[in-house]
Write a protein that holds these residues in place. Structure first.
Motif, PDB file in Angstrom:
ATOM      1  N   ALA A   1      -4.605 -17.940   2.983  1.00  0.00           N
ATOM      2  CA  ALA A   1      -4.063 -16.781   2.284  1.00  0.00           C
ATOM      3  C   ALA A   1      -3.705 -15.722   3.310  1.00  0.00           C
ATOM      4  N   LYS A   2      -2.670 -14.928   3.006  1.00  0.00           N
ATOM      5  CA  LYS A   2      -2.304 -13.806   3.854  1.00  0.00           C
ATOM      6  C   LYS A   2      -3.155 -12.592   3.473  1.00  0.00           C
ATOM      7  N   LYS A   3      -3.778 -11.988   4.476  1.00  0.00           N
ATOM      8  CA  LYS A   3      -4.572 -10.788   4.251  1.00  0.00           C
ATOM      9  C   LYS A   3      -3.717  -9.560   4.518  1.00  0.00           C
ATOM     10  N   VAL A   4      -3.639  -8.674   3.520  1.00  0.00           N
ATOM     11  CA  VAL A   4      -2.810  -7.475   3.620  1.00  0.00           C
ATOM     12  C   VAL A   4      -3.660  -6.260   3.282  1.00  0.00           C
ATOM     13  N   ILE A   5      -3.604  -5.249   4.148  1.00  0.00           N
ATOM     14  CA  ILE A   5      -4.325  -3.991   3.903  1.00  0.00           C
ATOM     15  C   ILE A   5      -3.381  -3.015   3.229  1.00  0.00           C
ATOM     16  N   VAL A   6      -3.826  -2.424   2.130  1.00  0.00           N
ATOM     17  CA  VAL A   6      -2.987  -1.504   1.358  1.00  0.00           C
ATOM     18  C   VAL A   6      -3.712  -0.185   1.187  1.00  0.00           C
ATOM     19  N   ASN A   7      -2.992   0.893   1.382  1.00  0.00           N
ATOM     20  CA  ASN A   7      -3.503   2.234   1.125  1.00  0.00           C
ATOM     21  C   ASN A   7      -2.723   2.803  -0.042  1.00  0.00           C
ATOM     22  N   LEU A   8      -3.342   2.894  -1.183  1.00  0.00           N
ATOM     23  CA  LEU A   8      -2.641   3.388  -2.363  1.00  0.00           C
ATOM     24  C   LEU A   8      -2.288   4.863  -2.207  1.00  0.00           C
ATOM     25  N   PRO A   9      -1.109   5.275  -2.657  1.00  0.00           N
ATOM     26  CA  PRO A   9      -0.753   6.706  -2.600  1.00  0.00           C
ATOM     27  C   PRO A   9      -1.652   7.516  -3.518  1.00  0.00           C
ATOM     28  N   ARG A  10      -1.977   8.697  -3.077  1.00  0.00           N
ATOM     29  CA  ARG A  10      -2.857   9.568  -3.878  1.00  0.00           C
ATOM     30  C   ARG A  10      -2.041  10.361  -4.893  1.00  0.00           C
TER      31      ARG A  10
ATOM     32  N   LYS B   1     -20.133   6.057 -12.845  1.00  0.00           N
ATOM     33  CA  LYS B   1     -19.221   6.772 -13.725  1.00  0.00           C
ATOM     34  C   LYS B   1     -17.781   6.527 -13.300  1.00  0.00           C
ATOM     35  N   ALA B   2     -16.905   6.492 -14.284  1.00  0.00           N
ATOM     36  CA  ALA B   2     -15.501   6.231 -14.002  1.00  0.00           C
ATOM     37  C   ALA B   2     -14.927   7.294 -13.078  1.00  0.00           C
ATOM     38  N   GLY B   3     -14.151   6.843 -12.071  1.00  0.00           N
ATOM     39  CA  GLY B   3     -13.526   7.761 -11.124  1.00  0.00           C
ATOM     40  C   GLY B   3     -12.245   8.361 -11.674  1.00  0.00           C
ATOM     41  N   LYS B   4     -11.550   9.088 -10.781  1.00  0.00           N
ATOM     42  CA  LYS B   4     -10.333   9.774 -11.210  1.00  0.00           C
ATOM     43  C   LYS B   4      -9.164   8.812 -11.381  1.00  0.00           C
ATOM     44  N   ASP B   5      -9.129   7.735 -10.598  1.00  0.00           N
ATOM     45  CA  ASP B   5      -8.006   6.820 -10.661  1.00  0.00           C
ATOM     46  C   ASP B   5      -8.465   5.415 -10.286  1.00  0.00           C
ATOM     47  N   HIS B   6      -7.748   4.426 -10.792  1.00  0.00           N
ATOM     48  CA  HIS B   6      -8.059   3.034 -10.484  1.00  0.00           C
ATOM     49  C   HIS B   6      -6.841   2.186 -10.817  1.00  0.00           C
ATOM     50  N   LEU B   7      -6.845   0.946 -10.359  1.00  0.00           N
ATOM     51  CA  LEU B   7      -5.737   0.043 -10.652  1.00  0.00           C
ATOM     52  C   LEU B   7      -5.805  -0.430 -12.099  1.00  0.00           C
TER      53      LEU B   7
ATOM     54  N   PHE C   1      -2.221  -9.031 -13.658  1.00  0.00           N
ATOM     55  CA  PHE C   1      -3.366  -8.357 -14.281  1.00  0.00           C
ATOM     56  C   PHE C   1      -2.843  -7.160 -15.063  1.00  0.00           C
ATOM     57  N   PRO C   2      -3.239  -6.934 -16.302  1.00  0.00           N
ATOM     58  CA  PRO C   2      -3.930  -7.887 -17.163  1.00  0.00           C
ATOM     59  C   PRO C   2      -3.122  -9.168 -17.330  1.00  0.00           C
ATOM     60  N   LEU C   3      -3.790 -10.234 -17.664  1.00  0.00           N
ATOM     61  CA  LEU C   3      -3.191 -11.559 -17.642  1.00  0.00           C
ATOM     62  C   LEU C   3      -2.062 -11.687 -18.650  1.00  0.00           C
ATOM     63  N   SER C   4      -1.033 -12.365 -18.222  1.00  0.00           N
ATOM     64  CA  SER C   4       0.055 -12.701 -19.127  1.00  0.00           C
ATOM     65  C   SER C   4      -0.037 -14.182 -19.456  1.00  0.00           C
TER      66      SER C   4
ATOM     67  N   THR D   1      -1.612   2.259 -10.565  1.00  0.00           N
ATOM     68  CA  THR D   1      -2.850   2.920 -10.950  1.00  0.00           C
ATOM     69  C   THR D   1      -2.718   3.550 -12.328  1.00  0.00           C
ATOM     70  N   ALA D   2      -3.856   4.006 -12.849  1.00  0.00           N
ATOM     71  CA  ALA D   2      -3.859   4.637 -14.168  1.00  0.00           C
ATOM     72  C   ALA D   2      -3.018   5.905 -14.194  1.00  0.00           C
ATOM     73  N   ARG D   3      -2.836   6.532 -13.046  1.00  0.00           N
ATOM     74  CA  ARG D   3      -2.019   7.751 -12.961  1.00  0.00           C
ATOM     75  C   ARG D   3      -0.555   7.457 -12.670  1.00  0.00           C
ATOM     76  N   GLY D   4      -0.202   6.176 -12.665  1.00  0.00           N
ATOM     77  CA  GLY D   4       1.187   5.828 -12.464  1.00  0.00           C
ATOM     78  C   GLY D   4       1.614   5.695 -11.018  1.00  0.00           C
ATOM     79  N   LYS D   5       0.691   5.793 -10.071  1.00  0.00           N
ATOM     80  CA  LYS D   5       1.020   5.603  -8.661  1.00  0.00           C
ATOM     81  C   LYS D   5       1.231   4.120  -8.385  1.00  0.00           C
ATOM     82  N   ARG D   6       2.158   3.816  -7.473  1.00  0.00           N
ATOM     83  CA  ARG D   6       2.486   2.422  -7.194  1.00  0.00           C
ATOM     84  C   ARG D   6       2.437   2.112  -5.712  1.00  0.00           C
ATOM     85  N   ALA D   7       2.071   0.856  -5.418  1.00  0.00           N
ATOM     86  CA  ALA D   7       2.171   0.327  -4.063  1.00  0.00           C
ATOM     87  C   ALA D   7       2.856  -1.024  -4.158  1.00  0.00           C
ATOM     88  N   LYS D   8       3.786  -1.261  -3.229  1.00  0.00           N
ATOM     89  CA  LYS D   8       4.531  -2.514  -3.232  1.00  0.00           C
ATOM     90  C   LYS D   8       4.209  -3.319  -1.985  1.00  0.00           C
TER      91      LYS D   8
END
Length: 745
Positions: A736-745, A502-508, A519-522, A556-563
């Motif tokens: 490729a550079k591997k980067v760990i990201v923690n999205l803001p809640r 089932k769909a969660g509360k938030d996603h990219l 994404f989505p592709l331009s 994310t769908a809730r407008g949260k951003r990570a740079k």
């Protein structure tokens, strides 16, 4: 010689003879590997007769056929209409007899001894095969319906066999696979697009054509059937075939789950000999809707209505039943249509003007016209395009696409792509808790698409049939009536998109690079390397693999951003020559050869290399540059081009077998700073050695086979062009550079 397929006693005697001989040899079938009896395709020619035909005709059609016998020899009896009506009755009788006396009787006897019956009981129809049968009815009479598809030919009877399995409640759609007159011309990568087309048409079980038995005295490549891809233990690449076989197995497993999903069911009429063409896009329906084809028997005995949809007992359902573009209709089918529409079904097609056959003629025609007028009323497809009847409707004159959209049903699958001529095929299956889409790229190039499915209440996952990896898709968005998922597919690549949680509360919902949407592709042309890959990490973190430096923004769908900003990514490094290549003894080539650069074996002047068929091993030492060996790098080995299969070792560690693009392996754990030792085993095909042998005296040849030509009807080995072979490259190190990201809640 052939048995009389239209007499049940002939079928019984034939099967009993075989079974008795097997029993004499085995004593009992219990505990043996013998589980199936198999019947090949019906490929007889000429007029058909059986001693009991006059009796069977009278029993099934209700009148004596004797005075109409001249019709069978091309004569006209009374007039053209009477003649054609008898011809209809005769063909229908032959079809019914073939099913009852041969396929049903063979299944009855097989089941009696604990066997399942598998058979190629359908088409293709004329001019290829003249099978006197309702193909769907014949296939539905079996335990396991089987069709066939040919290498470099049309996917002939895949859709037909799949439809039969769907409408008759069979789980397996078996296929005689990779049949060919191309002897030792193709590796697994050439076979994959055929398999994918077959699976999109409904195939979910592969029977290889053919696995010929070869005792040692047969030599190599050995004795073979005149038609077949010869997938057996004598293949050069057989020892490296497991990943390809695993690919077919994983795909087959998933495509046997649940039931087929399609919105339209076409009734193909009841004209005696009847066949289903290969899967295609009906212009009236448009891309993104799938379909089945049904026959009179299923409409009469298995079809009902629930909540306005036509349903079968096994879970398959359809929004519309579409009639054939014919003036005639079977009287019993017409009466069943009245029942279905009264219960809420929607039937699309023109009003029939007559019934078929000579039984009760012309009275049955009058009854048919009266009932058709009652059902369709004034609906003529021109001035009037719709008629309500009971809870349902009859429609005529509108496209299927328009009808479905008017009912709020959009395409089950659609896509937009960076390439205008992108070609994707798909098939959709559904279980109680999952929706399973198999998506295939039909082009020989990288494709990037925004793909939309009709599933809106669950999250997508990507299941990789080549590796077995199951990965949550982290970037997607919900549109009106669909879920949009970005896909990136290599040449003829494929993937399963599975919806189960089932769909969660938030996603990219988006990823951008330097203020340009990724994404989505331009717009833009798909590149060999993606800009960025977004994968699930540990503890709800994201793992980013950045292949191109830049400033990335994830939203994310809730407008949260990570740079994320990655200034630079190491440039690809080519591993250049020389390479040491070692060949097995006894096949005419040197024990080893130094290749100053990577080229096809066929480009070498020495006959032992030019014509070599077998497995050769490449050895190379290379330095891993310091910029690649950083702890935050993912390092990938790219072999470039290989013909046909490569197995890779690095520093003594087995990394895997590569058989399709991209020919890449993650070597991050196996590689080390400084010197690294790379070993690549490459297996090719028998064709080049057979061409070389054709230019040698008989006593000097290396191969033995009964097959004199590369293609059955032409191209003797002496004239067969050499096939590109070996490790051709370029071989590169990518990072490729591997980067760990923690999205803001």
């Amino acid at each position: 010689l052939a048995i009389d397929h239209f007499r049940p006693d002939a079928t019984e005697r034939h099967f009993q003879y075989l079974i008795d001989r097997l029993l004499a040899e085995l004593g009992s079938f219990e505990g043996t590997a013998l589980k199936y009896m198999y019947l090949c395709s019906y490929e007889l020619r000429g007029l058909i007769w059986t001693p009991n035909l006059v009796h069977e005709f009278r029993k099934r059609r209700g009148y004596d056929m004797t005075s109409y016998l001249p019709v069978l020899f091309g004569a006209t009896v009374q007039n053209e209409e009477i003649t054609e009506r008898f011809r209809y009755d005769f063909r229908k009788t032959l079809g019914d007899l073939l099913v009852d006396a041969f396929y049903k009787k063979a299944r009855e006897i097989s089941n009696k001894y604990g066997f399942l019956l598998c058979a190629e009981a359908g088409g293709p129809g004329p001019p290829t095969h003249n099978v006197p049968v309702d193909a769907l009815k014949a296939l539905g009479a079996l335990d396991i319906p089987r069709g066939e598809f040919w290498n470099k030919h049309n996917i002939w009877v895949v859709k037909e066999t799949a439809c039969a399995s769907h409408i008759y409640g069979k789980r397996i759609v078996d296929m005689e696979s990779f049949t060919s007159w191309r002897h030792w011309q193709d590796g697994p990568f050439e076979l994959k697009p055929l398999a994918d087309r077959a699976m999109c048409g409904g195939t979910n079980h592969f029977t290889l054509h053919t696995f010929a038995h070869n005792p040692p005295e047969a030599g190599l490549p050995g004795w073979v059937y005149h038609a077949g891809t010869h997938i057996n233990a004598n293949l050069v690449w057989w020892q490296k075939a497991k990943p390809f076989i695993d690919y077919l197995s994983r795909c087959s497993y998933l495509l046997q789950e649940g039931f087929f999903v399609g919105d339209v069911c076409y009734y193909y009429g009841d004209q005696g000999f009847n066949f289903v063409p290969p899967k295609h896009v009906d212009p009236s329906l448009g891309y993104g809707y799938d379909y089945d084809v049904t026959n009179a028997e299923v409409i009469m005995t298995r079809m009902s209505v629930e909540n306005g949809r036509l349903v079968l007992p096994d879970g398959v359902s359809y929004e519309l039943l579409v009639l054939p573009a014919r003036e005639d209709m079977d009287w019993d089918v017409l009466r069943k249509l009245e029942e279905l529409v009264k219960d809420g079904a929607t039937v699309v097609g023109r009003k029939p003007s007559r019934c078929n056959g000579l039984a009760d003629y012309p009275h049955r025609d009058e009854k048919g016209r009266h009932l058709a007028n009652k059902l369709w009323g004034l609906c003529d497809g021109k001035k009037v395009k719709e008629r309500s009847y009971g809870k349902g409707r009859f429609l005529s004159g509108s496209t299927l696409h328009y009808i479905l959209h008017a009912r709020g049903i959009g395409p089950d699958f659609s896509f937009t792509s960076r390439n205008e001529d992108a070609k994707l095929d798909y098939i959709h299956r559904r279980t109680k808790s999952e929706d399973i889409y198999f998506v295939s790229n039909k082009n020989m190039r990288w494709e990037e698409e925004n793909c939309s499915s009709s599933v809106t209440d669950r999250t997508p996952e990507l299941w990789m049939p080549d590796t077995g990896e199951m990965r949550k898709q982290l970037v997607y968005d919900f549109l009106e009536g669909s879920t949009r998922v970005p896909l990136r597919l290599p040449p003829t690549g494929s993937v399963f998109v599975v919806f189960r949680e089932k769909a969660g509360k938030d996603h990219l919902v988006s990823v951008s690079k330097d203020d340009t949407q990724v994404f989505p592709l331009s717009s833009g042309i798909p590149q060999e390397l993606a800009s960025i890959e977004v994968l699930p990490g540990d503890h709800n973190h994201l793992e980013l693999f950045v292949w191109k430096g830049g400033k990335y923004v994830l939203e994310t769908a809730r407008g949260k951003r990570a740079k994320v900003e990655v200034e630079a990514v190491p440039t690809p490094q080519e591993i250049t020559g020389p390479w040491v290549v070692r060949f097995p003894e006894g096949w005419g080539e040197p024990a080893s050869k130094v290749f100053t650069k990577l080229i096809s074996w066929t480009a070498y002047p020495e006959d032992g290399i030019k014509y070599f068929s077998g497995t050769a091993t490449y050895y190379k030492e290379f330095d891993l540059p310091a910029e690649l060996s950083q702890p935050d790098n993912q390092v990938v080995l790219d072999l470039g081009r290989v013909r046909v299969v490569a197995e890779v070792y690095l520093n003594g560690k087995h990394l895997g077998i590569l058989w399709k693009p991209p020919l890449r392996l993650d070597i991050t754990e196996a590689a080390k700073p400084g010197k690294n030792r790379l070993v690549v085993e490459v297996a090719n095909l028998w064709s080049n050695r057979l061409t070389g042998d054709a230019n040698l005296p008989t006593g000097k040849r290396y191969c033995r086979t009964n097959m004199k030509n590369a293609l059955t009807w032409s191209s003797p080995w002496k004239e067969t062009p050499l096939l590109e072979t070996g490790l051709i490259g370029p071989v590169r190190l990518l990072a490729a550079k591997k980067v760990i990201v923690n999205l803001p809640r």
